[in-house]
Design a protein around this motif. Sequence first.
Motif, mmCIF file in Angstrom:
data_model
loop_
_atom_site.group_PDB
_atom_site.id
_atom_site.type_symbol
_atom_site.label_atom_id
_atom_site.label_comp_id
_atom_site.label_asym_id
_atom_site.label_seq_id
_atom_site.Cartn_x
_atom_site.Cartn_y
_atom_site.Cartn_z
ATOM 1 N N SER A 389 0.826 -1.622 0.313
ATOM 2 C CA SER A 389 -0.468 -0.238 0.122
ATOM 3 C C SER A 389 0.892 0.826 -0.165
ATOM 4 O O SER A 389 2.174 1.009 0.529
ATOM 5 N N TYR A 391 0.597 4.295 2.501
ATOM 6 C CA TYR A 391 1.045 4.217 3.341
ATOM 7 C C TYR A 391 0.288 2.984 4.481
ATOM 8 O O TYR A 391 -0.090 2.517 3.922
ATOM 9 N N ASP A 394 -3.046 3.073 5.477
ATOM 10 C CA ASP A 394 -4.169 1.884 4.288
ATOM 11 C C ASP A 394 -5.280 1.464 4.755
ATOM 12 O O ASP A 394 -6.296 1.329 4.292
ATOM 13 N N LYS A 397 -8.909 2.772 5.862
ATOM 14 C CA LYS A 397 -10.316 2.605 4.352
ATOM 15 C C LYS A 397 -10.771 1.523 4.331
ATOM 16 O O LYS A 397 -11.803 1.798 4.170
#
Length: 923
Positions: A389, A391, A394, A397
Amino acid sequence: MDKFSFLNAAHTAYFAELYDQYLQYPDSVEPSWRAFFQGFDFGMENASNGQAVFEHPQNGDAVEIPEPVIKEFQVVKLIEGYRTRGHLFTRTNPVRARRKYSPTLDIQNFGLGQSDLDTTFNAGEILGIGPATLKEIIVHLEKVYCDSIGIEYMYIRKPEEIQWIQNKLNINENQPKFDAEQKKHILKKLNEAVSFENFLHTKYVGQKRFSLEGGESLIPALDALIEKAADLGVKDFVMGMAHRGRLSTLTNIFGKSAKDIFSEFDGKDYEQDIFDGDVKYHLGWTSCRKTDHGKEININIAPNPSHLETVGAVVEGIARGKQDRHYKENIQNVLPIIVHGDAAISGQGLVYEIVQMAQLDGYKTGGTVHIVVNNQVGFTTNYLDGRSSTYCTDVAKVTLSPVLHVNADDAEAVVHAVLFALDFRMTFGRDVFIDLLGYRKYGHNEGDEPRFTQPKLYKAISSHKNPRDIYAEKLKEQGIIGEDHVAKLEEEYKAKLEENLEDSRKEETTRITPFMQDEWEGFEHVDETRMMEDVDTTVPMEMLTEVADVITKLPEDKKFLRKIQKLIDQRHKMFFENNSLDWAMAELLAYGTLLKEGYFVRMSGQDVERGTFSHRHAVVKVEDSEEEVVLLNHIKGSEGDFQIYNSLLSEYGVVGFDYGYAMASPKSLTIWEAQFGDFSNGAQIMIDQYISAAEDKWKLQNGLVMLLPHGYEGQGAEHSSARMERYLQLCAKDNMFVADVTTPANMFHLLRRQMKVNYRKPLIVFTPKSLLRHPKVVSTKEEFANGTFQPLLDDETASVEKVTSLVFCTGKFYYDLLERREEENREDVALVRIEQLFPLPTEQIKKVMEKYTNADDIVWAQEEPRNMGAYSHLLLHFEESKNFRVCSRKFYGSPAAGSSVRFKKRHERVIASVFDKSSDSPL
């Protein structure tokens, strides 16, 4: 008249707002306008000379949009670009250049040019700055989205949350605005963080401490978070974090005496000898803190093992336990805070399990503040090798939680971001993540050499100023502090540390303060002797009858499935006519009587409401409406409440959660049930690090009950064994109870015993599957009312003089052997059940052996393979068992055969061997 002819009029502010609304929430825009904007977007993709021409959405005629409107729409798209992608272009990395992302936010990518910079656009209204030049709009957007804080939020699907965030950002341009005193306080906390680590570095050279250096701004951030949250009504803080920065947090946030930490560095033994203790950066702590505004708050940092992220599940459970017991009306009075590492949050699957709990009825805690101390390196692994990913955050999310990425060198930005996150949590009761982007000054531990693996990074770090000195220079430039301000702060703080160090060296031992002692007043730590004492678990028949009456009658004004009505009617007959109670009744009556006595009951796990084997039906559904009816909560005069939740398909996370819940609520019977027994393998870290070892390591008691269906019925390898050998191998001294009971009455008293003692131990129960409806697995209500838990059940039907084979067994296998004995009319065989496997009732076993004087054949019989089941445990804890004849399957790698035919052959051979004295080898 053309519906869109008014585009030529000067209403561009309205158009811009409507277009902005369309870009964010297309379905919220009136259909004809939505069609118009879709056509505009298509037209712009094919536009030439800055003109957009497209078909009229109603009549197909060509529509030409005036250039001012086009420009407004292009500025709106620029704003949208900053909102969605601005976080990729921030100044959030203090020691490395950021990765390059394309396309950039250059105005040319949005159809705008240098000639537009001085043009005034009404799109500025969207940002709350009114009509503004493009240059002013860009300056505003850069401040909000591309400075020391990058924010991700545009994937959120609730317009009110997005609007709240955008309003918040626009009001203060996402820039901190602290007064002089607040800035001095931030500097003070930064100094404590920096000075504490420097002190340890000089006094304990080369010792592991998992320094916070490079992420010291965590300390003023936590301080500000706790102070502001207390002002907003939070009364209880529950925090979990791994080792990095933990010692600084314990001292500078939780108020743990530095003297105690120094004693732990010196390796002193503990004052009490009833537990082994743990390394200093795993220990928990509870304290009462008075905030700067005089509010009394309770703050807890949970003990944790080295298994990263494990403590997060425990923290959520503790928070929920506190909410259910003390803050039912306002759960936001308890705030969970989890501090992660960047490599751990992106690498550990447990994080996903915990995140998925966040909005579930059985597990939600009103929002958690997640803070990632982002070192950009996991031990020696670069972030590019540590995740796919963009970040590490992530995973946020998954639940559409906002994420703030912050430069850890900018102390004010860090505090600002934390306060923003707190406001979001308190407003919406949802999770929020902060990615504190810093570095790790030394290696993974202070004896490690990071230049081996990151030479360029550590060359940059070696010459990089710490956050305190960076911030001090800023405050000097602003005229807020003088030249010697930091030197004085450091001198005063280090003088206190020196005093603590001197005091610590005067004492020969160190002490440990029990975690959450406020919840555990009146409970004792006990040894194996106390665990083996009889406990009064009797119930007045009147109470038992009252509970039975409630749980065997459905509301008459509601319509239920015929099968449910029949089942509940059968339960009524069991108690009031036949006096023959099954396993489900044992469970439900145990829960109901405990509720009457003021205890609470919580059960969770996969499909527990009905039960995997459709036996419990603690929750029944109204046929037409699917309204849930929980009969146990209809008991009049009940002081406790009954909560039962089907869990998400998780073992690790849910067991951790329920363990934490039991830790925070010792007056709750907290139960986790596996769908099949060995599914608990998915929670092995919780079992190894908390359930079996927490009392030894951290002086923690816990009464979590684990129900693990176990028994060989030909269902294959994964549906037979609960792997009892693994739990039994973990048993030592007095760390838990392990039982494999065979009668409803014994199950009833076992569950009640768990609450009726003034101590708590984890309880592992190997529960039946086929026995749930076995005609012989029944008990009378008198056995419920007047009995007690029996660790061993002797063979009451055997004639002592006739018995020559004395067979010890446990669990469901007893009924298989009983059936064979009855078929063959074998009066020479006695079947004795060991109902409690730990602590093993050795004295009772010896008495039984002495009783059967004519028995020249003593057998241990188990349906599991020789290398599994309870046999090895028996050898370890009962020396006489080495002379037993053992009847079992032979040694296998798999717990059971996948073929039902093969299973029956093996099972039959083991049963036959029990009744054949000449058989003495694995089968």
